[in-house]
Design an enzyme around this catalytic site. Structure first.
Site, PDB file in Angstrom:
ATOM      1  N   LYS A  16     -14.163  -8.505  58.409  1.00 33.10           N
ATOM      2  CA  LYS A  16     -13.192  -7.409  58.194  1.00 33.10           C
ATOM      3  C   LYS A  16     -12.546  -6.475  59.207  1.00 33.10           C
ATOM      4  CE  LYS A  16     -16.243  -3.886  56.620  1.00 33.10           C
ATOM      5  NZ  LYS A  16     -17.118  -4.172  56.703  1.00 33.10           N
ATOM      6  N   ARG A  92     -17.653   3.271  51.417  1.00 29.18           N
ATOM      7  CA  ARG A  92     -19.078   3.381  51.780  1.00 29.18           C
ATOM      8  C   ARG A  92     -19.706   3.068  50.798  1.00 29.18           C
ATOM      9  NH1 ARG A  92     -18.149   1.007  57.480  1.00 29.18           N
ATOM     10  NH2 ARG A  92     -19.867  -0.058  57.949  1.00 29.18           N
ATOM     11  N   ARG A 126     -23.270 -10.842  69.033  1.00 25.79           N
ATOM     12  CA  ARG A 126     -21.743 -10.427  68.583  1.00 25.79           C
ATOM     13  C   ARG A 126     -21.235  -8.906  69.967  1.00 25.79           C
ATOM     14  NH1 ARG A 126     -18.643  -6.434  64.774  1.00 25.79           N
ATOM     15  NH2 ARG A 126     -20.374  -5.371  64.268  1.00 25.79           N
ATOM     16  N   ARG A 159     -23.105  -3.954  71.168  1.00 23.83           N
ATOM     17  CA  ARG A 159     -23.008  -2.366  70.537  1.00 23.83           C
ATOM     18  C   ARG A 159     -24.646  -1.923  69.907  1.00 23.83           C
ATOM     19  NH1 ARG A 159     -18.782  -2.606  65.230  1.00 23.83           N
ATOM     20  NH2 ARG A 159     -20.407  -1.220  64.058  1.00 23.83           N
ATOM     21  N   ARG A 170     -28.109  -1.544  58.674  1.00 27.43           N
ATOM     22  CA  ARG A 170     -26.812  -1.642  57.972  1.00 27.43           C
ATOM     23  C   ARG A 170     -26.685  -2.556  57.215  1.00 27.43           C
ATOM     24  NH1 ARG A 170     -24.234  -3.344  63.228  1.00 27.43           N
ATOM     25  NH2 ARG A 170     -21.903  -3.170  61.942  1.00 27.43           N
TER      26      ARG A 170
HETATM   27  P1  AMP Z   1     -18.444  -0.080  61.591  1.00 25.46           P
HETATM   28  O1  AMP Z   1     -17.419  -0.552  62.122  1.00 25.46           O
HETATM   29  O2  AMP Z   1     -17.187  -0.121  60.364  1.00 25.46           O
HETATM   30  O3  AMP Z   1     -19.375  -0.947  60.730  1.00 25.46           O
HETATM   31  O4  AMP Z   1     -19.057   1.171  61.251  1.00 25.46           O
HETATM   32  C1  AMP Z   1     -20.214   1.332  61.959  1.00 25.46           C
HETATM   33  C2  AMP Z   1     -20.745   2.497  61.400  1.00 25.46           C
HETATM   34  O5  AMP Z   1     -20.077   3.498  61.287  1.00 25.46           O
HETATM   35  C3  AMP Z   1     -21.568   2.594  60.018  1.00 25.46           C
HETATM   36  O6  AMP Z   1     -23.098   1.518  60.691  1.00 25.46           O
HETATM   37  C4  AMP Z   1     -21.753   4.069  59.929  1.00 25.46           C
HETATM   38  O7  AMP Z   1     -22.724   4.389  60.917  1.00 25.46           O
HETATM   39  C5  AMP Z   1     -20.608   4.381  60.231  1.00 25.46           C
HETATM   40  N1  AMP Z   1     -19.671   4.708  58.853  1.00 25.46           N
HETATM   41  C6  AMP Z   1     -18.059   3.483  59.839  1.00 25.46           C
HETATM   42  N2  AMP Z   1     -17.883   4.125  58.171  1.00 25.46           N
HETATM   43  C7  AMP Z   1     -17.988   4.626  57.716  1.00 25.46           C
HETATM   44  C8  AMP Z   1     -17.978   5.246  56.344  1.00 25.46           C
HETATM   45  N3  AMP Z   1     -16.219   5.150  55.437  1.00 25.46           N
HETATM   46  N4  AMP Z   1     -18.740   6.129  55.695  1.00 25.46           N
HETATM   47  C9  AMP Z   1     -20.149   6.409  55.921  1.00 25.46           C
HETATM   48  N5  AMP Z   1     -20.402   6.021  57.356  1.00 25.46           N
HETATM   49  C10 AMP Z   1     -19.625   5.260  58.633  1.00 25.46           C
END
Ligand code: AMP
Length: 215
Positions: A16, A92, A126, A159, A170
């Site tokens: 994404k 989400r 990654r 990360r 996750r």
């Molecule tokens: P990502 O980089 O999109 O994989 O997001 C990393 C982390 O940020 C996720 O595992 C959540 O802890 C938090 N996060 C990102 N977007 C959301 C969302 N829309 N709702 C809740 N937590 C989020």
């Protein structure tokens, strides 16, 4: 003509982030990503919002969702000043999808389909540059010099939430909370599916065609 309103959906590791950036450049629209916004504000005090933890960091390091009130606010602020946008990492869960429907209309929701073994391999391998955010993979897309960013010479790091244990959590959170969001948009008739396992260029062309067709 108004600018595209696009949602990019998919599990963690589906691509994404990479594809949203390209889409934002190609269509000259905003890239709105809750993950990046939260990473940049990991230690902001959210205690006053009546949350279980006082900072986003605690949720993110556990692989859990940050509370809706926090992410809804981030998205509302970003969309208020955007003409067209691609949303990455939001909504989400169904509550966030409901909130989103109150503040904007979507042209298309693109689901990037990637198998779970492939997701685990992508995420645990990654590496990201801690200066410029460029993405690498130890096996599939290594830098010229191990640990050093080709673009800016910055350090490449893993990360905190890309360790195997957190990746599994996750993906569990994704299946439980976010997979129903995909079904929700399918029922609404705005969902299109793209095979996310091609090369980045192939995936991008497929997404671009879908966005062109929907706008
Ligand atoms: P990502 O980089 O999109 O994989 O997001 C990393 C982390 O940020 C996720 O595992 C959540 O802890 C938090 N996060 C990102 N977007 C959301 C969302 N829309 N709702 C809740 N937590 C989020």
């Amino acid at each position: 003509m108004s600018e595209p309103h696009v949602l990019l959906l998919g599990a963690p590791g589906a691509g994404k982030g990479t594809q949203s950036k390209r889409l934002a450049d190609a269509f000259d629209i905003e890239h709105v990503t809750t993950g990046d916004a939260l990473r940049a504000n990991k230690d902001m005090d959210i205690g006053h919002m009546d949350t279980a933890y006082d900072t986003p960091r605690a949720y993110m390091e556990a692989g859990e969702l940050v509370p809706d009130a926090v992410v809804n606010e981030i998205v509302k602020t970003a969309l208020d000043s955007a003409n067209g946008y691609v949303l990455d990492g939001y909504p989400r869960n169904l509550e966030q999808a409901e909130y989103l429907s109150e503040i904007t209309d979507l042209d298309v929701a693109v689901f990037l389909d990637v198998s779970e073994p492939e997701l685990v391999e992508r995420l645990t391998g990654r590496r990201v540059c801690d200066e410029c955010g460029a993405n690498y993979h130890v096996e599939f897309n290594p830098p010229e010099e191990a640990g050093v960013c080709d673009e800016c010479g910055g350090d490449l790091i893993q990360r905190d939430d890309d360790t195997e244990e957190t990746v599994r959590e996750r993906l569990r959170v994704y299946r439980e909370n976010t997979a129903p969001v995909v079904e929700h948009y399918r029922e609404e008739g705005v969902l299109v599916e793209v095979d996310g396992e091609g090369t980045p260029d192939e995936v991008f062309e497929a997404i671009r065609e879908e966005v062109d067709a929907a706008t």
